[in-house]
Scaffold this active site. Structure first.
Site, mmCIF file in Angstrom:
data_model
loop_
_atom_site.group_PDB
_atom_site.id
_atom_site.type_symbol
_atom_site.label_atom_id
_atom_site.label_comp_id
_atom_site.label_asym_id
_atom_site.label_seq_id
_atom_site.Cartn_x
_atom_site.Cartn_y
_atom_site.Cartn_z
ATOM 1 N N ASN A 39 0.808 -1.227 0.000
ATOM 2 C CA ASN A 39 0.000 0.000 0.000
ATOM 3 C C ASN A 39 0.841 1.278 0.000
ATOM 4 O O ASN A 39 0.303 2.372 0.073
ATOM 5 C CB ASN A 39 -0.958 -0.007 1.204
ATOM 6 N N LYS A 41 4.000 4.089 -1.347
ATOM 7 C CA LYS A 41 4.417 4.783 -2.551
ATOM 8 C C LYS A 41 5.594 4.068 -3.189
ATOM 9 O O LYS A 41 6.450 3.549 -2.483
ATOM 10 C CB LYS A 41 4.837 6.197 -2.162
ATOM 11 N N LYS A 43 5.457 1.858 -6.218
ATOM 12 C CA LYS A 43 5.244 0.688 -7.077
ATOM 13 C C LYS A 43 5.341 1.073 -8.559
ATOM 14 O O LYS A 43 6.197 0.568 -9.294
ATOM 15 C CB LYS A 43 3.877 0.055 -6.781
ATOM 16 N N THR A 44 4.464 1.956 -8.996
ATOM 17 C CA THR A 44 4.487 2.405 -10.386
ATOM 18 C C THR A 44 5.780 3.152 -10.678
ATOM 19 O O THR A 44 6.373 3.009 -11.758
ATOM 20 C CB THR A 44 3.269 3.318 -10.657
ATOM 21 N N THR A 45 6.252 3.905 -9.697
ATOM 22 C CA THR A 45 7.476 4.678 -9.862
ATOM 23 C C THR A 45 8.674 3.760 -10.099
ATOM 24 O O THR A 45 9.514 4.037 -10.954
ATOM 25 C CB THR A 45 7.707 5.541 -8.605
ATOM 26 N N ARG A 53 15.632 2.380 -17.298
ATOM 27 C CA ARG A 53 16.842 1.557 -17.290
ATOM 28 C C ARG A 53 16.928 0.698 -18.565
ATOM 29 O O ARG A 53 17.938 0.715 -19.265
ATOM 30 C CB ARG A 53 16.768 0.660 -16.059
ATOM 31 N N PHE A 94 -9.778 6.209 -13.347
ATOM 32 C CA PHE A 94 -10.035 5.457 -12.130
ATOM 33 C C PHE A 94 -11.460 4.927 -12.167
ATOM 34 O O PHE A 94 -12.379 5.619 -12.569
ATOM 35 C CB PHE A 94 -9.874 6.358 -10.906
ATOM 36 N N TRP A 96 -13.467 4.494 -9.784
ATOM 37 C CA TRP A 96 -14.465 5.179 -8.976
ATOM 38 C C TRP A 96 -14.889 6.503 -9.605
ATOM 39 O O TRP A 96 -15.804 7.139 -9.136
ATOM 40 C CB TRP A 96 -14.049 5.365 -7.526
ATOM 41 N N GLU A 131 -0.763 -1.544 -12.467
ATOM 42 C CA GLU A 131 -2.032 -1.516 -11.724
ATOM 43 C C GLU A 131 -3.008 -2.603 -12.200
ATOM 44 O O GLU A 131 -4.219 -2.474 -11.993
ATOM 45 C CB GLU A 131 -2.725 -0.135 -11.847
#
Lengths: 199, 199
Positions: A39, A41, A43-45, A53, A94, A96, A131
């Site tokens: 949960n 910060k 992951k995508t980064t 790379r 998103f 939602w 995601e």
């Protein structure tokens, strides 16, 4: 050499021997499946860092974004000119925001076709399924389809899966799994998301 | 609309309301201090992902690499041509390769001068102190110097600190802390580090 220097040198030699042993024991060379979950910060980064790379070596890379389609994205802008990068974005934002199960499922299935094509292409060195975990959670995609496509990919291809609550089967088949844990987050202290840093 | 669709829509509306509330509550806008720590993969990679992101908007970025100086680095190659990026690399490589406390301390202090200059420059939007945690741990740098330089930086500047075992004082002053936990790692299963993915 002082005593302190000698102790330091001995400690470092021991550490070096340990690392050297591990390097010697690692004798397989093939594409990897990496899962960035949790949960917190990053992951995508971290996925985009790996994209940068791989592009740095001239490899072909495909990124499929299953959720952040409506957001600005500095990484995409920065790398867009690279002919070795292909980015596919799910048409809705998103879930939602849209709140419509049927249209979200259709949009997800459409962008999955791009993912499936990339996962079958031996010229593509790295595929990012950004995601995708939410698609499995919401039932817009089924785990068997995803697992099979990843298992059948070309042996030299690496895949990165990102998102919270990664499916147990993806964790099991992965070579490397990092869980990004949210120790604290600026947003919770009332600080706005920052351009160029958070998005 | 079926019952299932209605339930899904209600769940998504609730989630959206929650996110909207949090967005409304976040009213501060300033540079952030982010710490990527933990023993898992993705710390340096997430930092480079953020560098790519910030460069994508045309911001100036400084990266100071305290440890990986002797490694190949695809990200650096990919982004090297960007006039907005400045990279400083500590002259020695991994400390267990050099195993000399005195020369490592001198090399660390030298590259810290670049870090201090970047941390004082209001034109620099993002500063990455990559693997600096080890310098603090080995005593090549002292925490007071680092804490003060970060605290005194220009208010619009963001800083990312990476490395295992981040110092308690850095965690405390940080806005966002993610701990990358090593759930599993390919290397431990005998798979070699992969070019363009791991380095």
């Amino acid at each position: 050499m002082t005593d302190r220097q000698q102790r330091h040198q001995r400690a470092m030699q021991k550490l070096k021997a340990h690392v050297d042993d591990k390097v010697a024991a690692a004798d397989q060379q093939r594409g990897l499946l990496l899962v960035f979950t949790g949960n917190g910060k990053g992951k995508t980064t971290a996925a985009w860092g790996t994209v940068t790379r791989a592009l740095g070596y001239g490899y072909r890379v495909g990124v499929v974004q299953f959720i952040k389609g409506l957001w600005e994205c500095g990484e995409r802008e920065r790398l867009a000119a690279d002919a070795n990068l292909e980015v596919s974005i799910m048409a809705t934002g998103f879930t939602w925001e849209t709140q419509n199960r049927e249209s979200d499922t259709a949009a997800c299935q459409a962008v999955w076709q791009d993912a499936a094509r990339l996962l079958a292409d031996p010229e593509v060195y790295l595929v990012v399924l950004d995601e995708i975990t939410y698609m499995l959670k919401f039932g817009y995609l089924d785990i068997d389809t995803v697992r099979q496509a990843i298992a059948d990919r070309p042996p030299e291809q690496s895949v990165i899966v990102t998102g919270r609550n990664a499916h147990r089967e993806l964790i099991e088949m992965a070579d490397t799994v990092s869980e990004m844990q949210d120790v604290k987050h600026a947003f919770d202290a009332g600080i706005q998301a920052r351009r160029g840093i958070d998005y």
